[in-house]
Write a protein that holds these residues in place. Structure first.
Motif, short mmCIF file in Angstrom:
data_model
loop_
_atom_site.label_atom_id
_atom_site.label_comp_id
_atom_site.label_asym_id
_atom_site.label_seq_id
_atom_site.Cartn_x
_atom_site.Cartn_y
_atom_site.Cartn_z
N LEU A 124 0.12 2.59 6.65
CA LEU A 124 -0.39 1.94 5.45
C LEU A 124 0.37 0.67 5.11
O LEU A 124 -0.20 -0.31 4.65
N SER A 125 1.68 0.67 5.37
CA SER A 125 2.51 -0.50 5.03
C SER A 125 2.15 -1.73 5.86
O SER A 125 2.49 -2.85 5.48
N THR A 126 1.45 -1.54 6.98
CA THR A 126 1.09 -2.69 7.82
C THR A 126 -0.22 -3.34 7.39
O THR A 126 -0.52 -4.45 7.82
N ILE A 127 -0.99 -2.67 6.54
CA ILE A 127 -2.28 -3.24 6.13
C ILE A 127 -2.10 -4.54 5.36
O ILE A 127 -2.75 -5.54 5.68
N ALA A 171 5.04 13.39 9.28
CA ALA A 171 3.67 12.88 9.12
C ALA A 171 3.53 11.93 7.94
O ALA A 171 2.86 10.89 8.04
N TYR A 172 4.16 12.23 6.80
CA TYR A 172 4.03 11.35 5.63
C TYR A 172 4.70 10.00 5.89
O TYR A 172 4.16 8.97 5.51
N LYS A 173 5.85 10.03 6.52
CA LYS A 173 6.54 8.77 6.80
C LYS A 173 5.74 7.94 7.81
O LYS A 173 5.62 6.73 7.67
N MET A 230 0.81 -1.20 0.00
CA MET A 230 0.00 0.00 0.00
C MET A 230 0.85 1.26 0.00
O MET A 230 0.44 2.25 -0.55
N ALA A 231 1.98 1.21 0.67
CA ALA A 231 2.86 2.38 0.71
C ALA A 231 4.27 1.94 0.38
O ALA A 231 4.66 0.82 0.66
N SER A 232 5.02 2.83 -0.20
CA SER A 232 6.40 2.53 -0.54
C SER A 232 7.22 2.26 0.72
O SER A 232 7.19 3.04 1.66
N TYR A 249 -7.42 8.92 5.46
CA TYR A 249 -7.46 7.59 4.85
C TYR A 249 -8.36 7.59 3.61
O TYR A 249 -8.04 6.99 2.59
N ARG A 250 -9.50 8.28 3.71
CA ARG A 250 -10.43 8.36 2.59
C ARG A 250 -9.75 9.01 1.37
O ARG A 250 -9.89 8.55 0.24
N ASN A 251 -8.99 10.06 1.60
CA ASN A 251 -8.28 10.73 0.51
C ASN A 251 -7.27 9.78 -0.14
O ASN A 251 -7.11 9.79 -1.37
N PHE A 252 -6.59 8.97 0.67
CA PHE A 252 -5.65 8.00 0.11
C PHE A 252 -6.39 6.97 -0.74
O PHE A 252 -5.96 6.67 -1.86
#
Length: 181
Positions: free
Chosen positions: A82-85, A74-76, A1-3, A134-137
């Motif tokens: 996200l990377s844990t999903i 905040a982005y990191k 989900m995330a880099s 989260y919705r925006n992502f």
């Protein structure tokens, strides 16, 4: 989900009712963080897990999900969450994941109005601000995410029960539910 190049390293901790990922946010200060997937109930023979996230308070041994650290990363931090999903779905492939914000509860607006410097009278600008991130992502990456996941949007009513529908882009949901295809 995330880099993974822009994420913190996480340590996994498991119990019978929850899965946690712990990491350290390094910015203006050192802040321990916890991502917590907690079993909340069953829906149509599937376990439903809530995604919780916040700063870890070692004095109270609690997650403080209402705090904004202002640590400059905040982005990191968001990418780490996200990377844990996908990791969560590796452990619980048939589960449903629900994301709601700690700023979406029935008492949030009342608490916010006591200290709000903006004096929002008709609608609180901070209400559901966290789930909006989260919705925006999801909105931005919906096409790619839809190859792997089904999405539902959720609304809460006055009695705080959740009504869901197939996710429709552009709707301001109080909750996002997702599960693997």
């Amino acid at each position: 989900m995330a880099s993974s190049s822009n994420t913190y390293e996480v340590r996994e901790e498991r119990s019978s009712a929850q899965l946690e990922y712990v990491f350290i946010s390094v910015g203006r200060q050192i802040v321990p963080k916890i991502i917590q997937y907690t079993l909340t109930h069953q829906f149509e023979d599937r376990d439903v897990y809530n995604l919780g996230f916040g700063d870890y308070n070692d004095k109270s041994d609690q997650i403080e999900d209402h705090i904004k650290s202002g640590n400059g990363d905040a982005y990191k931090v968001f990418n780490t969450v996200l990377s844990t999903i996908p990791l969560f779905f590796e452990r619980f492939a048939d589960a449903i994941l629900i994301v709601q914000g700690s700023d979406g509860g029935p008492d949030f607006i009342e608490k916010c109005q006591r200290t709000c410097i903006r004096k929002c009278h008709l609608s609180c600008r901070k209400f559901n601000q966290r789930v909006a991130i989260y919705r925006n992502f999801v909105e931005k990456h919906f096409s790619a995410l839809s190859y792997h996941y089904w999405f539902l949007g959720g609304y809460t009513n006055d009695r705080m029960s959740l009504t869901t529908e197939k996710y429709i882009l552009g709707r301001a949901y109080n909750a996002i539910l997702m599960f693997k295809k």
